[in-house]
Design a protein around this motif. Sequence first.
Motif, PDB file in Angstrom:
ATOM      1  N   HIS A 167      43.640 -10.110  -3.750  1.00 56.42           N
ATOM      2  CA  HIS A 167      43.435  -8.701  -4.083  1.00 56.42           C
ATOM      3  C   HIS A 167      43.556  -7.835  -2.837  1.00 56.42           C
ATOM      4  O   HIS A 167      44.234  -6.791  -2.848  1.00 56.42           O
ATOM      5  CB  HIS A 167      42.059  -8.524  -4.733  1.00 56.42           C
ATOM      6  N   ASP A 168      42.948  -8.269  -1.748  1.00 48.31           N
ATOM      7  CA  ASP A 168      42.994  -7.489  -0.507  1.00 48.31           C
ATOM      8  C   ASP A 168      44.393  -7.497   0.107  1.00 48.31           C
ATOM      9  O   ASP A 168      44.838  -6.491   0.674  1.00 48.31           O
ATOM     10  CB  ASP A 168      41.978  -8.039   0.493  1.00 48.31           C
ATOM     11  N   PHE A 169      45.074  -8.619  -0.010  1.00 50.03           N
ATOM     12  CA  PHE A 169      46.431  -8.719   0.526  1.00 50.03           C
ATOM     13  C   PHE A 169      47.364  -7.739  -0.193  1.00 50.03           C
ATOM     14  O   PHE A 169      48.137  -7.009   0.444  1.00 50.03           O
ATOM     15  CB  PHE A 169      46.938 -10.152   0.376  1.00 50.03           C
ATOM     16  N   ILE A 170      47.264  -7.712  -1.507  1.00 55.62           N
ATOM     17  CA  ILE A 170      48.095  -6.793  -2.284  1.00 55.62           C
ATOM     18  C   ILE A 170      47.713  -5.341  -1.994  1.00 55.62           C
ATOM     19  O   ILE A 170      48.579  -4.463  -1.883  1.00 55.62           O
ATOM     20  CB  ILE A 170      47.975  -7.102  -3.788  1.00 55.62           C
ATOM     21  N   ASN A 193      56.818  -9.730  -6.273  1.00 56.85           N
ATOM     22  CA  ASN A 193      55.770  -8.763  -5.938  1.00 56.85           C
ATOM     23  C   ASN A 193      56.346  -7.355  -5.786  1.00 56.85           C
ATOM     24  O   ASN A 193      55.677  -6.372  -6.053  1.00 56.85           O
ATOM     25  CB  ASN A 193      55.052  -9.167  -4.659  1.00 56.85           C
ATOM     26  N   ARG A 194      57.579  -7.272  -5.363  1.00 52.97           N
ATOM     27  CA  ARG A 194      58.240  -5.970  -5.216  1.00 52.97           C
ATOM     28  C   ARG A 194      58.781  -5.462  -6.551  1.00 52.97           C
ATOM     29  O   ARG A 194      58.645  -4.280  -6.872  1.00 52.97           O
ATOM     30  CB  ARG A 194      59.381  -6.069  -4.193  1.00 52.97           C
ATOM     31  N   ARG A 217      67.124  -7.033 -10.242  1.00 53.83           N
ATOM     32  CA  ARG A 217      66.232  -5.896 -10.459  1.00 53.83           C
ATOM     33  C   ARG A 217      65.769  -5.929 -11.901  1.00 53.83           C
ATOM     34  O   ARG A 217      66.510  -6.399 -12.788  1.00 53.83           O
ATOM     35  CB  ARG A 217      66.922  -4.572 -10.114  1.00 53.83           C
ATOM     36  N   PRO A 218      64.564  -5.463 -12.185  1.00 49.85           N
ATOM     37  CA  PRO A 218      63.998  -5.635 -13.532  1.00 49.85           C
ATOM     38  C   PRO A 218      64.673  -4.806 -14.609  1.00 49.85           C
ATOM     39  O   PRO A 218      64.453  -5.061 -15.795  1.00 49.85           O
ATOM     40  CB  PRO A 218      62.530  -5.229 -13.352  1.00 49.85           C
ATOM     41  N   ASP A 219      65.521  -3.837 -14.237  1.00 49.14           N
ATOM     42  CA  ASP A 219      66.204  -3.026 -15.247  1.00 49.14           C
ATOM     43  C   ASP A 219      67.662  -3.445 -15.420  1.00 49.14           C
ATOM     44  O   ASP A 219      68.474  -2.686 -15.947  1.00 49.14           O
ATOM     45  CB  ASP A 219      66.115  -1.540 -14.903  1.00 49.14           C
ATOM     46  N   HIS A 237      55.796   2.082  -3.584  1.00 52.22           N
ATOM     47  CA  HIS A 237      56.735   2.079  -4.700  1.00 52.22           C
ATOM     48  C   HIS A 237      57.019   0.669  -5.215  1.00 52.22           C
ATOM     49  O   HIS A 237      57.757   0.506  -6.190  1.00 52.22           O
ATOM     50  CB  HIS A 237      58.039   2.769  -4.291  1.00 52.22           C
ATOM     51  N   TRP A 238      56.468  -0.340  -4.558  1.00 53.35           N
ATOM     52  CA  TRP A 238      56.608  -1.713  -5.053  1.00 53.35           C
ATOM     53  C   TRP A 238      55.680  -1.938  -6.242  1.00 53.35           C
ATOM     54  O   TRP A 238      54.744  -1.170  -6.479  1.00 53.35           O
ATOM     55  CB  TRP A 238      56.253  -2.710  -3.954  1.00 53.35           C
TER      56      TRP A 238
END
Length: 220
Positions: A18-21, A67-68, A99-101, A30-31
């Motif tokens: 959690h802290d790393f993110i 993660n991005r 890319r997710p799109d 924007h990630w």
Amino acid sequence: MVASAEPSHDCPLCPRLHDFIAGWREREPHWFNGPVPAFLPKGSVRGDEDSVRLLIVGLAPGLRGANRTGRPFTGDYAGDLLYSTLIAHGFARGRFEARPDDSLELIDTAIVNAVRCVPPENKPTGAEISTCRGFLVPTIARFPNLRAILTLGGIAHQSTVRALGLRVAAYPFKHAGSYDVGRLQLFSSYHCSRYNTNTGVLTEEMFIKVFADIAEFLGK
């Protein structure tokens, strides 16, 4: 054990992750920067879950990959090899453009990571793996017509075996492994990471053969 198959975007269960993110949210606002959800056939209605016959379980999101982008195996080399192989064997269609799109769609297949949050140095701790198994168990259960699971790498394999309520010693990880685990067939492969392919641990031919075996098992 959590009941939901998907953690919240700000899941607090593993403080280190959690802290790393949180740090990366400040650096790269924007990630995606959160637990990466399962990648399902197009849409998320119940009918799509009913269609899933193959579940692929990876290790964890890459820092500049999932993660991005917010989609498993999207944005790094592992996705190039995985998705091209899925398309070749009829488990996906469209064009993978990292890319997710993009136009990529899964067919009868879902993809998830054993650990949903990106870990520092790509190394989750045992406690983090165990905690995130609380999401893997209901993920497996959400697909009523699931027939096969493919684990990528030893950590994903061991966590999946435990999620199925089985003993790791009875189902050890090995490349091109295949185990009958009741209603499911459990397949395993070395992870399709750039490190494994660059060092020759995994060749493209070895990876393709695993999917050929799965396609034959599923009658595709």
